[in-house]
Scaffold this motif. Sequence first.
Motif: not given
Lengths: 349, 279
Positions: A259, A284-285, B250
């Motif tokens: 990230t 995370f998504t 992501h």
Amino acid sequence: MNDHLILKKDHTLSLLRRLMREHRLVAPLRNRHGDTLFAEVDDLAGVELDLEHQPQASLKPFLFPQQETMFRYRLDGEGGGYRFEPPEAGRPLLFFGVRACDLSAVLYLDVIFSRRGRDPYYFARRHDSLLISLACNQPFANCFCNSTKTGPFLEYGFDLQLTDLGDRYLVEVGRARGAELVGRWRHFFTPAEEGDRKAQYQALLESRSHFQRQVHLEQAIRRLQADEPLPEELWAGLARRCQDCGGCAYVCPTCTCFTITDQQLTATEGIRQRSWDACTFGGFTRLAGGHNPVDASRDQLRQRFLHKLLYDVREHGRPSCVGCGRCLGICFGGVDIVRFIDLVCEVRQ
Amino acid sequence: MTDNGNPYLPYPARILRVTEENSQIKSFELAFTDPERHRAFTYRPGQFVMVSVPHGGEAPISISSSPTRPGGLTLSVRKAGRLTAALHRMTAGELVGLRGPYGRPFPVDELKGRDLIFVAGGIGLAPLASVVNLCLDRRGEYGQLTLLYGSRSPADIAFGAELEGWRRAGVKCLLTVDQGGEGWTGQVGLVTTLFAQISPDPGRSSALICGPPVMFRFVAAELTRLGLSDQDIITTLERHMKCGLGVCRHCHLGPKLVCAHGPVFTLAELRGLREAELS
């Protein structure tokens, strides 16, 4: 030049000291808590090099740190500037005592960080680095590099590969950089005898017979490639046991999800940081606003396992698990990759 | 375009103009502070940029202007989280950082000669606006242009000025709102209710869709019913992204990454991908 040489163990530290003049040495050290970890060595006199135990973490943190500054940004007042200043690269790294699995993982990282041009942060450290590996004469309890075909001995990828033959190492020269090293420090090495090479082969055969785990990776991959969905209950069962700690991703030598965040330092200055992340984390998504296209309660581990064992097989021709076994040691939910492989093999076709 | 060798370093860009599209959406017209970079910057409809907001990090935002038009790069942004809220507080003259453009664009060359049906929900009109304007600037190259646009309420209808211009230019613009209100005499209902007003020729029509997943599912079903193939149903996906370069992962859809393989996908490409939320 003969690419099989002998390095006496008594001469090893002395060679490393020479190499440390131009490189930052990273080697497995035993610390005062009894843990074996790769660490940067400033002075070989004050440390305990440990080539007996498996380092508890891989080389990943040295090439792709858990957290790193990508650049400093500055705002220069009213209508002024918004400037971005990346950091300078350090001295080249020398990795010593690297096991076959961890070195194989570095070769995978090289590919991942070459997408869309070379990742400047990764390659600032990887470029000019030296990899001196140590073949595994004795696999550790959780090892399964025999299934992932990333060990216990390497055939390529190293600069030098050492095999422990008692009072000496058999040295194989791999990449050009390894040949350069041997050429430059010629007096440390002597040509290997036929008997040394036989002893190495014997060590390899013995090592292969000492694996304690039978992991049927190929069978699992074939099952995944069959494109027949796995039972929903298999995924849900894994998700229920995952505690969302991210430990598997952190110890994994090939997990590279990250990230990026800004950290404000003053009103006009800050840093942008890159940090490890994990696809197993529930958020995370997650999108701004809260919507999440992945249902973690059902699919928490799906991306982790399919990425390594199916998507990477399709994309790179081989799985991105290197069989180091570290996730087996760290997962307290018991949902490590070997558990998954076993479960897939149990599913009736 | 020349690069500084580090794909993560943004370039400063100045906000030239801010347009309030509705209470939640603002459009920002931007220009790189380096005039040479500004001239050299090229993009295609459907691509996105990574936008840095001072102290606020970075987020992917699709480009809503058309490369066929001179002037700045326009990003239409809905206030959805911290970064977009910070961007909404910014005014003309202030600086953001930009890197990109990234992603696979809409296949505007392959779509030449076809009738295009644009279907948008809310902020979903932003990436489609880029294509509509490109088509209008190359009017002879495309067939009929139809827009179906759904908003929550009459007050939420964004891009009013664009809609007016498109109507005048001959785009069939059909609007609907989920909930009507005083003075609203138009259609009330989900965007799918507008399909009753069109009868496309499936052999020469392609649909470009952008909206929330549930909208896409129902719209795709309508288009399939009208006879469009999965290849001719094209959408663009919004995902959480950190790198835009295909590395941080992501934005994964299982094996695919929205930043690198998309964000534009055909329905055919999304079939079978659990994370595409088709069911």
